[in-house]
Structures are given as structure tokens and as C-alpha cells.
Design an enzyme around this catalytic site. Structure first.
Site, PDB file in Angstrom:
ATOM      1  CG  ASP A   1      -1.854   1.146   1.321  1.00 50.79           C
ATOM      2  OD1 ASP A   1      -2.813   1.145   0.523  1.00 50.79           O
ATOM      3  OD2 ASP A   1      -1.652   2.079   2.131  1.00 50.79           O
TER       4      ASP A   1
ATOM      5  CD  GLU B   1      -2.146   2.548  -3.737  1.00 50.32           C
ATOM      6  OE1 GLU B   1      -3.159   3.187  -4.052  1.00 50.32           O
ATOM      7  OE2 GLU B   1      -1.502   2.793  -2.697  1.00 50.32           O
TER       8      GLU B   1
HETATM    9  C1  QV4 Z   1      -8.859  13.780   6.973  1.00 51.39           C
HETATM   10  C2  QV4 Z   1      -8.746  14.921   5.975  1.00 51.39           C
HETATM   11  C3  QV4 Z   1      -7.296  15.229   5.659  1.00 51.39           C
HETATM   12  C4  QV4 Z   1      -6.573  15.558   6.949  1.00 51.39           C
HETATM   13  C5  QV4 Z   1      -6.758  14.466   7.987  1.00 51.39           C
HETATM   14  C6  QV4 Z   1      -6.202  14.948   9.300  1.00 51.39           C
HETATM   15  O1  QV4 Z   1      -9.408  14.538   4.755  1.00 51.39           O
HETATM   16  O2  QV4 Z   1      -7.186  16.301   4.753  1.00 51.39           O
HETATM   17  O3  QV4 Z   1      -5.182  15.706   6.689  1.00 51.39           O
HETATM   18  O4  QV4 Z   1      -8.155  14.111   8.162  1.00 51.39           O
HETATM   19  O5  QV4 Z   1      -6.238  13.994  10.275  1.00 51.39           O
HETATM   20  C7  QV4 Z   1      -9.480   8.603   5.806  1.00 51.39           C
HETATM   21  C8  QV4 Z   1     -10.483   9.672   5.457  1.00 51.39           C
HETATM   22  C9  QV4 Z   1      -9.780  11.030   5.285  1.00 51.39           C
HETATM   23  C10 QV4 Z   1      -9.043  11.375   6.584  1.00 51.39           C
HETATM   24  C11 QV4 Z   1      -8.068  10.251   6.874  1.00 51.39           C
HETATM   25  C12 QV4 Z   1      -7.332  10.471   8.177  1.00 51.39           C
HETATM   26  O6  QV4 Z   1     -11.146   9.337   4.248  1.00 51.39           O
HETATM   27  O7  QV4 Z   1     -10.745  12.037   5.006  1.00 51.39           O
HETATM   28  O8  QV4 Z   1      -8.307  12.593   6.371  1.00 51.39           O
HETATM   29  O9  QV4 Z   1      -8.774   8.983   6.978  1.00 51.39           O
HETATM   30  O10 QV4 Z   1      -8.208  10.443   9.240  1.00 51.39           O
HETATM   31  C13 QV4 Z   1      -7.908   4.866   2.398  1.00 51.39           C
HETATM   32  C14 QV4 Z   1      -8.964   5.865   1.961  1.00 51.39           C
HETATM   33  C15 QV4 Z   1      -8.761   7.225   2.600  1.00 51.39           C
HETATM   34  C16 QV4 Z   1      -8.674   7.069   4.108  1.00 51.39           C
HETATM   35  C17 QV4 Z   1      -7.451   6.192   4.363  1.00 51.39           C
HETATM   36  C18 QV4 Z   1      -7.135   5.997   5.841  1.00 51.39           C
HETATM   37  O11 QV4 Z   1      -8.931   6.000   0.560  1.00 51.39           O
HETATM   38  O12 QV4 Z   1      -9.858   8.060   2.278  1.00 51.39           O
HETATM   39  O13 QV4 Z   1      -8.548   8.344   4.743  1.00 51.39           O
HETATM   40  O14 QV4 Z   1      -7.720   4.891   3.799  1.00 51.39           O
HETATM   41  O15 QV4 Z   1      -8.198   5.450   6.512  1.00 51.39           O
HETATM   42  C19 QV4 Z   1      -3.390   8.543  -3.166  1.00 51.39           C
HETATM   43  C20 QV4 Z   1      -2.235   7.662  -2.684  1.00 51.39           C
HETATM   44  C21 QV4 Z   1      -2.596   6.196  -2.657  1.00 51.39           C
HETATM   45  C22 QV4 Z   1      -3.916   5.960  -1.928  1.00 51.39           C
HETATM   46  C23 QV4 Z   1      -4.985   6.835  -2.569  1.00 51.39           C
HETATM   47  C24 QV4 Z   1      -6.329   6.703  -1.889  1.00 51.39           C
HETATM   48  O16 QV4 Z   1      -1.088   7.873  -3.499  1.00 51.39           O
HETATM   49  O17 QV4 Z   1      -1.556   5.486  -2.023  1.00 51.39           O
HETATM   50  O18 QV4 Z   1      -4.602   8.199  -2.516  1.00 51.39           O
HETATM   51  N1  QV4 Z   1      -4.297   4.541  -1.930  1.00 51.39           N
HETATM   52  C25 QV4 Z   1      -3.991   3.638  -0.805  1.00 51.39           C
HETATM   53  C26 QV4 Z   1      -5.122   2.689  -0.484  1.00 51.39           C
HETATM   54  C27 QV4 Z   1      -6.274   3.464   0.098  1.00 51.39           C
HETATM   55  C28 QV4 Z   1      -5.857   4.023   1.438  1.00 51.39           C
HETATM   56  C29 QV4 Z   1      -4.456   4.461   1.473  1.00 51.39           C
HETATM   57  C30 QV4 Z   1      -3.594   4.318   0.417  1.00 51.39           C
HETATM   58  C31 QV4 Z   1      -3.929   4.874   2.769  1.00 51.39           C
HETATM   59  O19 QV4 Z   1      -5.485   1.967  -1.623  1.00 51.39           O
HETATM   60  O20 QV4 Z   1      -7.426   2.668   0.233  1.00 51.39           O
HETATM   61  O21 QV4 Z   1      -6.699   5.165   1.758  1.00 51.39           O
HETATM   62  O22 QV4 Z   1      -3.496   3.671   3.407  1.00 51.39           O
HETATM   63  O23 QV4 Z   1      -3.565   8.403  -4.548  1.00 51.39           O
END
Ligand code: QV4
Ligand code: CA
Length: 477
Positions: free
Chosen positions: A187, A224
Site C-alpha cells: 500500500d 501500489e
Molecule cells: C482527513 C482529511 C485530511 C486531513 C486528515 C487529518 O481529509 O485532509 O489531513 O483528516 O487527520 C481517511 C479519510 C480522510 C481522513 C483520513 C485520516 O477518508 O478524510 O483525512 O482517513 O483520518 C484509504 C482511503 C482514505 C482514508 C485512508 C485511511 O482511501 O480516504 O482516509 O484509507 O483510513 C493517493 C495515494 C494512494 C492511496 C490513494 C487513496 O497515493 O496510495 O490516494 N491509496 C492507498 C489505499 C487506500 C488508502 C491508502 C492508500 C492509505 O489503496 O485505500 O486510503 O493507506 O492516490
């Protein structure tokens, strides 16, 4: 680390997103092995923070490396791996080691661990602020330093340059290898330095020979890295270390089968489209992020919600020899944060399996759609052959053979396809595996009569339920 370590007569991975380990074990034995699936990508296995309302994405916020999640505990995980390996289905784990959980002053995890992400205190590993990069936000994806050293949506960013951090990560990965997994989906690889990943990957143990892996086999690694072009970090910085999730494939196949780019252009599908080399690219029509507008791909992405086009795109993906293929298996959702099917206590629910192979209970099970699992069989049948006898109508009807093993045709026009084709198959009667299943000498769908010389008349009506027809040596009646 490019070899997916699969049985040699199988080659497709299914992502059983948010499934429980016990259910996956049953699925391996009852469905995946008999249908010829080669492996399963499972949701994260290590402890994550419990988020209010239990969205799916809480699993991407680790609290420790204990193997306890809503999918099950370590014993259940180990059992599943053993049972799946026994029937020739490999397990690939989604591993998160770019970061730990995001800001929160008293986090509680799925194994009961406590942590204070605010102060970067994760006693169950243990990690402390010393193991992390200083906090900063990622807002400029053209700045590689920021993307790799700052926090992705506030997730506390581990410093993989530190020896102690590397040791903890390798310990976690080795533990999974001992339990018999075949590899990993890494990831957020783009958010880590390639040089650090190189060190970590090289240190992982060889695969466990007690689970049927040959001596000295290396774990399969798929990283990823979302690279649709136009960012500061390129997939080529990682493609010597392991395979890559090829997001361009997802965007381009969606565009084509939504009717926004003529199918005739798929004639040179592959590297010429800017995709990575075949053995380095893991491809998919959609993934758990872009099906709900997280991550990359935008409006081009097809999902189970556009079912006819989705099945056509999946059929093309599986009919074409390019790359390592992964099928998405989803739960039904209305909004992007919605969690998987669960009870009022937050326990995950099992899919309900119906006698016609489909499933319910809030689960979509694309991998149980006949048009999809039969194409997994098609791909197994035609392995080792190339594309030949390509035909197109200059727009959105195409057809091709796979050596002398299989033939497929697509009709995305609003008029019928009705034409004689060279199918490259021996004379005989064949069952179209899209409209039906072959059962002994019966076919529940359309049949195709191939004459001497391989010619057959193929008909796909514009209004038919599916816009594709596929026959292969194994579907001969
Ligand atoms: C919120 C605000 C942020 C702020 C933060 C402060 O939005 O601006 O900085 O609070 O604390 C969740 C929420 C998100 C929240 C965050 C932290 O949706 O709003 O931020 O938690 O509390 C998944 C989801 C995210 C989720 C995250 C952690 O998609 O929405 O965030 O899990 O729970 C880029 C990357 C790529 C990534 C992709 C989604 O390059 O690597 O974005 N893809 C992978 C996974 C994905 C996962 C992550 C990475 C993180 O496939 O499923 O994100 O592990 O393109
Ligand atoms: Ca990072």
C-alpha cells in the site's frame, strides 16, 4: 519478486475486499479452485484503529502488527492460508507500512491495543515519535520529498530509512510468509523511497516450502503506485523492485468500454499504450479505491454499477494475453465511505451464496458472475498463446483468436453483429461461455457451430444482455 507463484494452469487473482478469513477459506475450496482462480488478494490483516460507523477505510490505519481485524484472528488467517494453498489458491496480503493511524488522541484497535497517534505513540509495536517523519501535509504531488516524507491525509508517516522501523516491518512480513502467503500488495508504495523498499524487500524470507512453494521462491510484490502521468513520481522508479498496479490500464479500458474510445484501437493493446511490460503490470478494470472515486482514474472507471460494459471490459482483460490480471469483488455501496455489510455491533457479515452461483447479503461478488468466472477459465485455457486473426469493423466491433485455443467477439455498437468469422478452432459445436455454462454435453447459453476450416457464424445482437461471445477448446460440446 515478479513471479506471482501460482499453479501453472491458473493465472487470475480476485480481490475479496473485506471478506472474513473463514469465508475466504470456504470460497477457495467451493468455488475459486474449481473455477480456476489462481489467488486471492485479502484486505489488510493487521490491527487497525476502530473508526466511528466503521467505514471500510479504517483498515488502512494500522495500530499494530497483531493479526486481528474484523476479518478474523491469526488462527483463522493461518487456517485460511493453509486451506487455500491446499487447493492451489494463493494468498496475497494488502500490507500497509508507509504509515500508522491518523490524528486521534485515544485510538483503540481491533485487537484491543491503545495508541495516541497525535503524539505518534504506538505501544503495541512499539513505535514512538522517533520512528516517524516530522508532521507535514502532502499538497504538491510534484514534490517527491513531500509525497514521501509528509503525511498522506494525516496518516502518521513512518521513516523506512531507520533501521528499527525496517526491522519491525520485515518482522511483520516474515511472519506472514511463515504462515504461507505468496506475496504482498504494498500500500502507498509511491509514498516511500524506492531505496528503502529495496532494502526491505530483499530482507524478506523465502516462501514457506511447507505450503508447496519451491525452495528459494521469493514473495510476489505488487506496489501500489498510481501514475497516470503528470506527477513528480513515476512508476519506473519502482518497476525494477516488483510489479506495479497499472492504473493507466484501468482508465483506458474504462474509456474504451464506456464507448469513449473506439474498440478498434485496442488492436495494439499493451506496452504501446504506455503500460508497463506485461510481467510487471498488475491490471484491473477497477480497484477498491477508484470504484468509489478514491485514488486515480476519475470518471473513466467502470464498476459493477455499469454491469454490461463492465462485463465486456473484464472479458477483454481476461481474453487478452497482456499482464497479470486481478478481478475486483465488491460489496454494494451508495456512498464512498460506507462500510462493508455488518451487524449493529460492527461484526462483518458473510456473503449469502445462492444456488445459481451468485451471492447477496450486501455483497456483489463480481467473481461469481458467470460472464466473469467463465472468462477466468478461458484465460487458463488459452495460456501461452498470442492474439491472432484480429478483426474490427473500423469502430466498436472487434474479434480475435488466441492461437488455436479460443475465440472472442465484442459488439459495442447499437446495431447487431452477424458475420462469418475465422475462429481458429477445430470443427465442432461450442458453448458460448458468456451466455451460458457448459455442463457435460449441454450448454445453457448460445451454441456456435464451427465448420471445417474454423469458420463459424457469430451473432451478437445490439440489445442482448451481454455484448460479448466467447468459445474455447474447453467449451466444446
Ligand atoms: C482527513 C482529511 C485530511 C486531513 C486528515 C487529518 O481529509 O485532509 O489531513 O483528516 O487527520 C481517511 C479519510 C480522510 C481522513 C483520513 C485520516 O477518508 O478524510 O483525512 O482517513 O483520518 C484509504 C482511503 C482514505 C482514508 C485512508 C485511511 O482511501 O480516504 O482516509 O484509507 O483510513 C493517493 C495515494 C494512494 C492511496 C490513494 C487513496 O497515493 O496510495 O490516494 N491509496 C492507498 C489505499 C487506500 C488508502 C491508502 C492508500 C492509505 O489503496 O485505500 O486510503 O493507506 O492516490
Ligand atoms: Ca512516507
Amino acid at each position: 519478486q515478479f513471479d506471482p507463484q501460482q499453479w501453472n494452469n491458473r493465472n487470475t487473482i480476485v480481490h475479496l475486499f473485506e471478506w472474513k478469513w473463514d469465508d475466504i477459506a470456504n470460497e477457495c475450496e467451493n468455488f475459486l479452485a474449481p473455477k480456476g482462480f489462481a489467488g486471492v488478494q485479502v484486505s489488510p490483516v493487521n490491527e487497525n484503529v476502530i473508526v466511528y460507523d466503521r467505514p471500510w477505510w479504517e483498515r488502512y490505519q494500522p495500530l499494530s502488527y497483531k493479526l486481528v481485524t474484523r476479518s478474523g484472528n491469526e488462527k483463522q488467517f493461518a487456517d485460511m492460508v493453509r486451506r487455500c494453498n491446499n487447493v492451489g489458491v494463493r494468498i496475497y496480503v494488502d500490507v500497509i507500512f508507509n504509515h500508522m493511524a491518523a490524528d486521534n488522541s485515544h485510538a483503540v484497535g481491533t485487537a484491543g491495543s491503545r495508541a495516541v497517534p497525535e503524539t505518534k505513540d504506538f505501544p503495541a509495536v512499539p513505535f514512538s515519535s522517533w520512528d516517524f517523519h516530522p508532521s507535514c501535509d502532502i499538497y504538491n504531488y510534484n514534490d517527491p520529498n513531500q509525497v514521501r516524507n509528509c503525511e498522506l491525509v494525516g496518516l502518521k508517516d513512518l521513516d523506512q530509512g531507520k533501521e528499527y522501523v525496517r526491522e519491525k516491518i520485515v518482522e511483520f512480513l516474515d511472519h506472514l510468509v511463515e504462515l504461507g502467503v505468496a506475496g504482498f500488495r504494498v500500500d502507498a508504495a509511491k509514498h516511500m523511497w524506492p531505496a528503502d523498499l529495496d532494502v526491505i524487500y530483499k530482507r524478506i524470507k523465502n516462501l514457506n516450502t511447507q505450503h508447496g512453494f519451491a525452495p528459494n521462491s521469493r514473495p510476489f510484490i505488487v506496489q501500489e503506485v498510481i501514475d497516470l502521468g503528470g506527477e513528480g513520481i513515476s512508476k519506473y522508479e519502482y518497476s525494477d523492485l516488483g510489479a506495479i498496479t497499472e492504473f493507466r490500464f484501468s482508465a483506458e479500458i474504462g474509456k474504451a468500454f464506456r464507448g469513449n474510445n473506439d474498440l478498434k484501437y485496442l488492436r495494439n493493446w499493451g506496452e504501446e499504450w504506455g503500460f508497463l511490460e506485461s510481467h510487471k503490470a498488475l491490471v484491473f478494470v477497477d480497484n477498491h479505491d477508484n470504484q468509489r472515486s478514491h485514488g486515480g482514474g476519475g470518471n473513466d472507471i467502470l464498476t459493477y454499477k455499469q454491469d454490461k460494459n463492465y462485463k465486456m471490459a473484464t472479458a477483454f482483460t481476461l481474453a487478452h494475453p497482456f499482464s497479470i490480471t486481478r478481478i475486483m469483488s465488491s460489496f454494494a455501496f451508495e456512498h464512498s465511505d460506507q462500510g462493508p455489510p455488518q451487524d449493529s455491533q460492527g461484526n462483518l457479515l458473510s456473503p449469502v451464496i445462492y444456488s445459481d452461483n451468485s451471492c447477496g447479503g450486501g455483497w456483489v461478488c463480481e467473481h461469481r458472475w458467470r460472464q466473469i468466472y467463465n472468462m477466468v477459465g478461458f484465460k487458463n485455457q488459452v495460456r501461452g498463446t498470442g492474439v491472432n486473426d484480429w478483426w474490427d469493423n473500423g469502430k466498436n466491433q472487434i474479434a480475435f483468436c488466441r492461437g488455436g485455443e479460443g475465440f472472442i467477439a465484442f459488439n459495442l455498437e447499437n446495431y447487431d453483429l452477424n458475420k462469418e468469422f475465422q475462429t481458429c478452432l477445430p470443427a465442432g459445436t461450442y458453448c458460448d461461455v458468456i451466455s451460458g455454462d457448459k455442463n457435460g454435453s449441454n450448454c445453457s447459453g448460445k451454441t456456435v457451430v464451427v465448420g471445417n476450416g474454423g469458420k463459424a457464424n457469430i451473432y451478437i445482437g445490439a440489445k442482448e444482455y451481454d455484448g460479448v461471445l466467447a468459445i474455447h477448446k474447453g467449451s466444446r460440446l
